[in-house]
Design a protein around this motif. Structure first.
Motif, mmCIF file in Angstrom:
data_model
loop_
_atom_site.group_PDB
_atom_site.id
_atom_site.type_symbol
_atom_site.label_atom_id
_atom_site.label_comp_id
_atom_site.label_asym_id
_atom_site.label_seq_id
_atom_site.Cartn_x
_atom_site.Cartn_y
_atom_site.Cartn_z
ATOM 1 N N THR A 1 15.756 101.129 69.485
ATOM 2 C CA THR A 1 14.708 101.069 68.475
ATOM 3 C C THR A 1 13.957 102.398 68.479
ATOM 4 O OG1 THR A 1 13.056 100.231 70.024
ATOM 5 C CG2 THR A 1 14.437 98.594 68.888
ATOM 6 N N PRO A 58 17.124 106.970 65.349
ATOM 7 C CA PRO A 58 15.887 106.238 65.057
ATOM 8 C C PRO A 58 14.608 107.055 65.224
ATOM 9 C CG PRO A 58 16.679 105.643 67.240
ATOM 10 C CD PRO A 58 17.696 106.580 66.652
ATOM 11 N N LYS A 65 22.312 107.623 62.065
ATOM 12 C CA LYS A 65 21.327 106.571 62.331
ATOM 13 C C LYS A 65 20.445 106.854 63.551
ATOM 14 C CE LYS A 65 23.948 102.922 60.036
ATOM 15 N NZ LYS A 65 24.852 103.867 59.340
ATOM 16 N N SER A 101 21.939 102.252 69.849
ATOM 17 C CA SER A 101 21.254 101.201 69.112
ATOM 18 C C SER A 101 19.801 101.028 69.534
ATOM 19 C CB SER A 101 22.006 99.872 69.299
ATOM 20 O OG SER A 101 22.054 99.521 70.673
ATOM 21 N N ARG A 151 14.030 105.040 55.155
ATOM 22 C CA ARG A 151 14.197 104.626 56.552
ATOM 23 C C ARG A 151 12.847 104.356 57.211
ATOM 24 N NH1 ARG A 151 19.526 103.683 58.615
ATOM 25 N NH2 ARG A 151 20.877 104.490 56.958
ATOM 26 N N THR A 198 13.307 101.604 60.531
ATOM 27 C CA THR A 198 14.442 102.063 61.342
ATOM 28 C C THR A 198 14.302 103.526 61.755
ATOM 29 O OG1 THR A 198 15.666 102.582 59.317
ATOM 30 C CG2 THR A 198 16.024 100.398 60.303
#
Length: 237
Positions: free
Chosen positions: A49, A141, A139, A47, A213, A218
């Motif tokens: 950034t 980043p 996902k 998770s 994105r 993100t």
């Protein structure tokens, strides 16, 4: 008891003591390794950034350059945790070169980097599809396009080499970057390596999925240039 028998028994006791001590050393060493691996499993988070992910990636390269690699995420526990799912924190589009292995040069481990490797670090249709999967489904980043010093594919494009088979694709795909640098001062191959990274970054930004994105904040797309002589990765804007 004879003196000769006493001497033999003393030797046997010494050997037994040495073996026991050696066993203790191995046990302590194994324990140390397990502790270090457990710590390594806590280094990254799925998770992160984009800014934190980039910082973690570059910090790993700094450890590699300084010969202080931690070799994280290589324990048996990590292997088992990844058996059912993966959560890489970065996607790296790099050259298919044996000297540019992302997990090593960024001091990362199993499940940390989603690798897409193709000669010349080209954003071909297949490469973009793989990257879209990593960014949208997993996902990640950060997406780094990583070129490297003295790249063979770029060199072939600069020399307009007539390569056999499908290798001619390198020259064709990298030609736009070469054209943009032909009037620049300095080393032609080095200039083209950097220009090619920028060219592939622009191609990736044209993907609607990646663009979405990027707009939401993100995802961050960055460029890098790997130095074969020092092991250092330098950012390319």
């Amino acid at each position: 008891m004879k003196e000769e028998e006493l001497t033999i028994k003393r030797r046997q006791l010494l050997k037994l003591g040495t073996a026991s001590a050696f066993g203790l050393i191995l046990t302590a060493g194994d324990l140390f390794w397990q502790v270090e691996q457990a710590r390594g499993d806590e280094l990254t988070s799925p998770s992160l950034t984009p800014e934190a992910a980039l910082q973690e990636l570059l910090a790993g390269n700094q450890r590699f350059v300084a010969h202080k690699a931690q070799h994280p995420h290589q324990s048996e526990k990590r292997l088992q945790d990844l058996a059912q799912a993966q959560h890489p924190f970065v996607t790296v589009l790099s050259c298919a070169d044996s000297r540019v292995t992302a997990e090593i040069i960024f001091d990362q481990g199993l499940g940390d980097i989603f690798d897409v490797r193709i000669a010349g670090n080209l954003a071909t249709q297949g490469a973009v599809a793989s990257i879209e999967y990593a960014v949208v489904e997993l996902k990640t980043p950060i997406l780094m396009v990583l070129g490297h010093e003295r790249c063979g594919a770029v060199t072939a494009a600069v020399k307009k080499a007539d390569l056999p088979g499908e290798m001619s694709l390198f020259v064709k795909e990298i030609a736009p970057a070469v054209d943009k640098t032909k009037n620049m001062a300095g080393d032609a191959v080095e200039n083209a390596v950097v220009a090619n990274v920028k060219e592939q970054m622009q191609k990736l930004k044209r993907s609607p999925l990646l663009a979405e994105r990027l707009a939401s904040g993100t995802l961050k797309i960055v460029g890098g240039r790997y130095d074969l002589d020092t092991g250092k990765v330098t950012a390319i804007a």
